[in-house]
Motif scaffolding. Structure first.
Motif, PDB file in Angstrom:
ATOM      1  N   PHE A 266     -46.066 -30.696  72.012  1.00 49.69           N
ATOM      2  CA  PHE A 266     -46.020 -30.023  70.617  1.00 49.69           C
ATOM      3  C   PHE A 266     -45.756 -31.210  69.826  1.00 49.69           C
ATOM      4  CE2 PHE A 266     -45.640 -26.141  72.969  1.00 49.69           C
ATOM      5  CZ  PHE A 266     -46.497 -25.406  72.510  1.00 49.69           C
TER       6      PHE A 266
ATOM      7  N   VAL B 196     -48.882 -25.189  58.029  1.00 54.07           N
ATOM      8  CA  VAL B 196     -48.806 -24.029  58.731  1.00 54.07           C
ATOM      9  C   VAL B 196     -48.545 -24.043  59.937  1.00 54.07           C
ATOM     10  CG1 VAL B 196     -50.031 -21.978  59.111  1.00 54.07           C
ATOM     11  CG2 VAL B 196     -50.293 -22.743  56.837  1.00 54.07           C
ATOM     12  N   PRO B 197     -49.302 -24.967  60.837  1.00 56.38           N
ATOM     13  CA  PRO B 197     -48.934 -24.711  62.541  1.00 56.38           C
ATOM     14  C   PRO B 197     -47.725 -25.461  62.581  1.00 56.38           C
ATOM     15  CG  PRO B 197     -50.754 -26.347  61.829  1.00 56.38           C
ATOM     16  CD  PRO B 197     -50.493 -25.723  60.631  1.00 56.38           C
ATOM     17  N   ASP B 198     -47.360 -26.384  61.791  1.00 56.35           N
ATOM     18  CA  ASP B 198     -46.295 -27.442  62.461  1.00 56.35           C
ATOM     19  C   ASP B 198     -44.866 -26.882  61.665  1.00 56.35           C
ATOM     20  OD1 ASP B 198     -47.892 -28.782  63.725  1.00 56.35           O
ATOM     21  OD2 ASP B 198     -48.009 -30.530  62.435  1.00 56.35           O
ATOM     22  N   PHE B 199     -45.141 -26.426  60.459  1.00 51.92           N
ATOM     23  CA  PHE B 199     -43.850 -25.885  59.655  1.00 51.92           C
ATOM     24  C   PHE B 199     -43.570 -24.609  59.405  1.00 51.92           C
ATOM     25  CE2 PHE B 199     -44.645 -30.524  58.861  1.00 51.92           C
ATOM     26  CZ  PHE B 199     -43.440 -30.901  59.206  1.00 51.92           C
ATOM     27  N   ASN B 200     -44.618 -23.768  59.652  1.00 48.23           N
ATOM     28  CA  ASN B 200     -44.900 -22.335  59.717  1.00 48.23           C
ATOM     29  C   ASN B 200     -44.475 -22.154  58.083  1.00 48.23           C
ATOM     30  OD1 ASN B 200     -44.938 -19.854  60.638  1.00 48.23           O
ATOM     31  ND2 ASN B 200     -42.763 -19.679  60.804  1.00 48.23           N
ATOM     32  N   ILE B 201     -45.220 -22.726  57.320  1.00 51.63           N
ATOM     33  CA  ILE B 201     -45.001 -22.255  55.758  1.00 51.63           C
ATOM     34  C   ILE B 201     -45.634 -21.170  55.542  1.00 51.63           C
ATOM     35  CG2 ILE B 201     -45.304 -23.404  53.530  1.00 51.63           C
ATOM     36  CD1 ILE B 201     -43.249 -24.838  54.992  1.00 51.63           C
TER      37      ILE B 201
END
Lengths: 423, 403
Positions: A234, A163-168
């Motif tokens: 980041f 979720v945070p890194d790949f915005n899945i």
């Protein structure tokens, strides 16, 4: 054979009775299916189904020991030549299986026997502690602790990486308890389906922290000073700094000593680390300092330390699974032939509270043969069977030739694990 | 014509590999190749030929760039003809060289573009790239009490990043070493341009194909155009003169039942003998041997069998490693590298071809063997043409002297 016939019969009965609750995977007609039957140690591959009803009909008849479908989509999934199946992309499959990583409870319940010198013991080892042989037979067991660790890895994967890194998008994530020692995550996304094996390997490296370069992320020695990470970037350095902060703030001195000892850091360096913990915490939380000078911590020791932190931050995924674009995974709702448990699909909201060995919600209970009334008499045929804790009850440990009377689901579990036979 | 289309046309004349070429220059891009080439070579054929010869010469010399051309429609024609030429030349080594040169040239051009144009190029390529008017910060480092802030105007979606970096080996491009948030990698302009270079290289490499009827037919048709044929022949000649210096992907291949070891160089003979005698081999020797035999298209099983006499032989592990090496596609070490690794056995075996070299008719001079695969190629050529007069090839007795 008698055991297999018994298990096949009850698996068939399950599929017949629960056929309406067997879920459909997306694009079912484009998936390859595979089955392992009870009577042969073979995988029947390259099978395709038009729709869910024809799949159900097939499994009611076969009552397979194991049942899989592909993460990949194909034009003609039944084609026996992989090159001619017409590959159309593959979902991202992540397998978290405690078979592949250390958990402390393994020293209680996993048994190994050396095929060379016959010595045996408990725990997770790669070679015989007596003769050094690599030829080991193992009896791996399950308990709520190791299944909880696997569940936490899945939660970490989703909320610390996907979720945070790949915005899945969470709606594209499908999770299932594997029916044995772990969890599967399937990510269905059109763009991700286009990734090649090599590209997936990069994702695997990101999720595990393999092949990370501390230098590229900013860690360096200039003259006698070690310049560490700031925690404001980041990239992976932020994850590392957050983990170090957690250790410094939450771990006791003894816990830090244990951790650093496991990482192979010298006792002098550990003592210095503990003596400097306040100052080091100040440094890594400060926005204007990042000189990580601790006595006895040279660049090599720091790297050893950082590698250990990366291991803790990364997710314990089974790497070959995520990389393989033709991988087969257990079909949701099917039964696992090594336990008799159901491969249980879970929503994200259900995952947190889910307890595979003691689930109160009937709709999510993977132990589908649970029965306190129906008892089965079985005979133990393994030298040693660890204690099994299911549904709040404890069974065993047992030794060879013991004849026991246990509830139906425990008997099925022990027969599936091939440590007991019907009497 | 809208402002947007004007911009696209300007970009296409500069960067004709952009996908919108098919749409905006449909009249050229979809023209019958014979008609297209005929028309193009009917006027100014000499100047066109000179430009191509210069490009191919630079590519064969492994140069970093060639002079680019005026930003107009001729640049589009040039790119299309280049693709046709690469297609019908159908030689992997040429395609690689041209792809490297052309993409490096594009890197230089793209590096000089302003951010807006660069963003438009990414849009045309359907890359999911975000542009920020005000740069965004993604990394802070503090060195000697000075803050170093890393900022960029660009972010690229991780899937596009992975696709463009999948052939780049350096660890700076590994996903794990890059800053990412919410699916987008923070990327500096120069690194984005480097990825576009890789895209351009890939566009030319994708022309590689197996010789089939389509290629043969097209070649035959196009070579009926005299000026084009002349250009084609020139390029082929240039290649013939240059290829022996660096083309080690030789055409000699393993054939079942046919022995090849009599044309092997002493460095390989030595390692094979050690293996036959059951001596252990160093890691470097093993790698070199595997790369060498792979280059000659030896079947995996045969290569694995070579190692079967080694003390630590494990068929399963060896098969895995040999397969792995094959998939990597590495070429064997050059003579220079072999010397530095102490694997050159020219003196020990008194190999005259290695020590003295050979006479090149093409170049009219004595030349040194620079690569073990060229040794094989040369020996094969000599023995197959029955011109071998025991001048360059060392005597068998000498080769066996150490056995």
């Amino acid at each position: 054979m008698q055991n297999h016939k018994f298990l096949q019969r009850i698996f068939q009965a399950y599929y017949k009775e629960k056929k309406d609750s067997i879920p459909a995977v997306s694009s079912i007609s484009n998936r390859e299916f595979a089955f392992i039957p009870w009577n042969k140690e073979i995988m029947m591959r390259h099978i395709g189904f038009e729709d869910l009803p024809s799949l159900k009909q097939y499994i009611i008849k076969l009552g397979p020991r194991h049942m899989y479908s592909s993460g990949a989509l194909y034009e003609t999934p039944e084609h026996t030549n992989m090159d001619q199946k017409g590959f159309r992309g593959c979902d991202l499959i992540v397998d978290i299986d405690v078979d592949h990583f250390y958990t402390p409870c393994k020293t209680d319940h996993d048994i190994w026997t050396c095929k060379e010198c016959q010595s045996s013991g408990k725990g997770m080892i790669s070679k015989c502690s007596q003769c050094g042989s690599l030829k080991l037979s193992t009896l791996n067991w399950i308990c709520k602790e190791c299944l909880n660790i696997a569940k936490n890895e899945i939660i970490k994967l989703i909320y610390k990486f996907l979720v945070p890194d790949f915005n899945i998008n969470l709606e594209k994530i499908h999770i299932a308890f594997s029916g044995h020692r772990g969890y599967h995550l399937k990510l269905e996304d059109e763009k991700i389906r286009t990734l090649t094996s090599n590209e997936r390997r990069e994702l695997a490296d990101y999720l595990t922290g393999n092949n990370i370069s501390f230098e590229i992320l900013g860690f360096q020695q200039i003259q006698s000073n070690i310049y560490g990470f700031t925690g404001n970037s980041f990239d992976w350095s932020r994850k590392i700094v957050n983990k170090i902060k957690e250790i410094l703030m939450q771990y006791s001195d003894d816990q830090i000593t244990d951790l650093l000892t496991q990482l192979g850091i010298s006792q002098n360096a550990i003592k210095s680390f503990i003596d400097s913990r306040e100052h080091f915490l100040y440094t890594i939380t400060s926005e204007s300092h990042n000189i990580w000078n601790i006595e006895h911590f040279g660049i090599k020791t720091w790297k050893k330390f950082l590698e250990g932190i990366v291991k803790q931050v990364g997710v314990e995924i089974d790497e070959p699974v995520i990389i393989d674009i033709h991988r087969l995974i257990r079909y949701p709702g099917s039964l696992h032939g090594k336990t008799g448990f159901k491969v249980q699909e879970l929503s994200l909201s259900q995952l947190d509270e889910f307890l595979p060995l003691n689930e109160n919600d009937d709709a999510l209970n993977p132990i589908i043969f649970e029965s306190q009334k129906n008892m089965q008499k079985i005979k133990i045929n393994a030298p040693e069977v660890p204690r099994t804790q299911i549904k709040g009850e404890s069974y065993g440990p047992y030794v060879r030739d013991e004849i026991i009377e246990v509830p139906n689901h425990i008997a099925i579990f022990l027969i599936c694990k091939e440590v007991a036979t019907l009497v | 014509m809208s402002e947007k289309i004007d911009l696209q046309i300007e970009l296409l004349q500069h960067y004709p590999w952009l996908p919108s070429l098919k749409e905006l220059y449909h009249h050229i891009a979809s023209k019958d190749p014979h008609l297209f080439i005929s028309e193009l070579f009917s006027e100014k054929a000499d100047s066109i030929k000179q430009r191509f010869l210069k490009l191919f010469a630079n590519a064969f010399e492994n140069r970093e760039s060639f002079d680019h051309f005026p930003i107009n429609e001729s640049n589009i024609n040039f790119y299309l003809v280049l693709k046709i030429l690469v297609y019908i030349l159908n030689t992997d080594a040429i395609t690689n060289r041209v792809a490297n040169l052309y993409s490096k040239t594009m890197y230089k051009e793209l590096s000089q573009e302003n951010d807006y144009y660069l963003y438009q190029i990414c849009q045309d390529l359907n890359l999911d790239v975000k542009y920020y008017q005000n740069s965004i910060q993604y990394r802070i480092r503090i060195i000697k009490d000075k803050k170093e802030l890393s900022k960029t105007h660009f972010r690229i979606y991780f899937i596009d990043f992975l696709k463009l970096t999948s052939n780049l080996q350096d660890e700076y491009r590994k996903l794990v070493n890059n800053p990412i948030s919410e699916g987008y990698i923070f990327i500096l302009k120069q690194n984005l341009v480097r990825l576009l270079q890789e895209y351009v290289r890939g566009k030319i490499l994708e022309i590689k194909g197996k010789e089939d009827q389509d290629i043969t037919n097209l070649r035959e048709t196009l070579l009926k155009i005299p000026h084009f044929k002349d250009l084609y022949e020139h390029i082929k000649n240039l290649w013939e003169l240059k290829k022996e210096e660096f083309e080690y992907s030789i055409e000699i291949e393993f054939k079942d039942g046919e022995r090849m070891d009599h044309i092997f160089p002493p460095c390989i003979i030595h390692i094979l003998r050690q293996a036959q005698e059951g001596s252990n081999l160093t890691h470097t020797e093993r790698l070199f041997l595997v790369f060498f035999l792979h280059s000659l298209k030896y079947p995996i099983k045969n290569i694995v069998d070579v190692f079967s006499t080694l003390p630590d032989f494990d068929r399963e592990k060896t098969t895995y490693q040999v397969n792995f090496a094959k998939n990597k596609g590495y070429t064997p070490h050059s003579c220079e590298t072999l010397k530095s690794l102490n694997l050159c056995k020219a003196s020990e075996y008194s190999d005259e071809l290695c020590l003295k070299g050979y006479y090149s008719k093409k170049h009219g001079e004595e030349r040194k063997i620079k690569h073990p695969l060229f040794y094989v190629q040369y020996m094969h050529f000599k023995s197959s043409n029955k011109q071998y007069k025991n001048t360059a090839k060392p005597k068998k007795e000498k080769r066996d002297a150490k056995s």
